[in-house]
Design an enzyme around this catalytic site. Structure first.
Site, mmCIF file in Angstrom:
data_model
loop_
_atom_site.group_PDB
_atom_site.id
_atom_site.type_symbol
_atom_site.label_atom_id
_atom_site.label_comp_id
_atom_site.label_asym_id
_atom_site.label_seq_id
_atom_site.Cartn_x
_atom_site.Cartn_y
_atom_site.Cartn_z
ATOM 1 N N GLU A 176 -18.987 -9.199 49.907
ATOM 2 C CA GLU A 176 -18.006 -8.119 50.027
ATOM 3 C C GLU A 176 -17.737 -7.811 51.491
ATOM 4 O O GLU A 176 -18.492 -8.195 52.375
ATOM 5 C CB GLU A 176 -18.509 -6.851 49.326
ATOM 6 C CG GLU A 176 -19.990 -6.561 49.474
ATOM 7 C CD GLU A 176 -20.475 -6.352 50.890
ATOM 8 O OE1 GLU A 176 -19.767 -5.655 51.663
ATOM 9 O OE2 GLU A 176 -21.552 -6.849 51.251
ATOM 10 N N GLU A 319 -21.611 -9.220 53.327
ATOM 11 C CA GLU A 319 -20.659 -10.336 53.311
ATOM 12 C C GLU A 319 -21.017 -11.420 52.306
ATOM 13 O O GLU A 319 -20.291 -12.387 52.139
ATOM 14 C CB GLU A 319 -20.507 -10.967 54.705
ATOM 15 C CG GLU A 319 -20.080 -10.000 55.784
ATOM 16 C CD GLU A 319 -19.977 -10.649 57.165
ATOM 17 O OE1 GLU A 319 -20.151 -11.894 57.260
ATOM 18 O OE2 GLU A 319 -19.747 -9.928 58.144
#
Length: 358
Positions: A176, A319
């Protein structure tokens, strides 16, 4: 997608194939090593067999789905980073310069970038435009999303995952990008686990004490004002969650429905896993926890779901960065355990060693 269609989709998820798992376990026990000697590596192979329904497990190709979106709660100063960083990093994924890019390249894994709600427009073939809206509302004032927006974001995750499955991807990761999303994750965790806010709220990307205070107060206000229904994960997600989290919920659900394992990265991905688990406990069977994030609520989520992290490197990058590291472990497990010789290959009578190798 509405609640009824989501429920019907979830009902199609099947348990792991026990016969394939038993066959894999029997095969592993016949290798030239003490029974269970490679520990969690063996467990991973058994889980992969159960998901795939065969002992001929595959660990290639692999992909991490990175859901990118902005969060309106940033308006009350919950992050030391300006909100524009969401768009900057989302674009930088296409340039191959982020930590997630390098880790994925080393692991020979791909990334799939999805704009599910960034407060910017992109025109790049590697960024898949599935924008539900330009970020969530400020949950300290009003619900972050409508129920329909939350369900739409879940649908985005399902649809993007199914596209990747059609392309042949076998292993999935969850990533994300969204400034402020440790705040939304902590709010979801506090609500669904009925935990004290302070116990599940960390400093995110190195927040100062004043910023941390704003974060705790924003969560406290949001939960008090909106009173999300604890027994209703979608209500919690809509009122205090994020579009990126909702998108990842769809990834977990779709992967499980199609018999694919999904690797959990850090706190935000774990918050999404918690929502998916609450909606469909069966999804747990298809989840693999990569690392133990330094975020305060991470351990509590994994304990609640019943998962153990495979490593602890004091990471808090997000991430999806824990996924390619775990991908390497999956490749190592497959390469080693499906390549070792059996007792028969070695010309050894296994019965002579069973009293020792147990």
């Amino acid at each position: 997608m509405n609640r009824e269609s989501l429920k019907a989709y979830i009902e199609q998820i099947r348990p792991l194939n026990r016969e394939a798992m038993m066959q894999m376990e029997q095969y592993l026990d016949g290798l030239t090593k003490p029974v269970g000697a490679l520990g969690k590596l063996e467990n991973l192979m058994i889980q992969l067999a159960g998901a795939a329904g065969t002992v001929e497990v595959k660990t290639q190709p692999k992909v991490t789905v990175i859901m990118c979106s902005d969060n309106g709660v940033c308006d009350v100063g919950v992050s030391s980073c300006p909100q524009e960083v969401t768009a900057t990093v989302t674009y930088n994924f296409t340039r191959g310069i982020t930590g997630m890019n390098r880790l994925s390249e080393f692991a020979k894994a791909d990334i799939h970038i999805v704009d599910v709600g960034v407060k910017a427009d992109f025109s790049h073939p590697l960024i898949h435009n599935r924008k539900v809206c330009y970020g969530t509302k400020n949950m300290a004032i009003e619900p972050a999303m409508t129920e329909q927006e939350a369900l739409q974001a879940i649908s985005v995750g399902i649809e993007e995952t199914e596209k990747l499955i059609e392309k042949g991807y076998e292993i999935f990761g969850t990533g994300e990008m969204g400034i402020g999303n440790t705040t939304t994750s902590a709010a979801i965790t506090a609500a669904l686990l009925e935990e004290e806010i302070i116990k599940v709220t960390g400093k995110g990307s190195g927040a100062l004490d004043t910023v941390y205070h704003n974060k705790v107060e924003a969560i406290k206000t949001a939960l008090k004002v909106h009173q999300p229904t604890i027994a209703d994960p979608i209500d919690v997600l809509a009122k205090v969650g994020g579009l990126d989290i909702a998108g990842l919920v769809g990834v977990y659900i779709a992967a499980a429905k199609h018999g694919k394992v999904v690797v959990i990265d850090g706190f935000i991905a774990a918050a999404a896993a918690l929502v998916a688990y609450k909606l469909a406990p069966i999804t747990k069977a298809y989840m693999i926890a990569s690392h133990l994030s330094k975020e305060a609520g991470m351990a509590l989520i994994l304990q609640h779901i019943g998962l153990e992290p495979h490593f602890n490197l004091d990471m808090r990058l997000g991430e999806g960065s824990g996924c390619p590291i775990l991908f390497n472990l999956l490749d190592m497990a497959q390469y080693t355990l499906l390549g070792m010789g059996t007792f028969e290959d070695a010309g050894v009578d296994k019965s002579n060693y069973m009293h020792i190798w147990k």
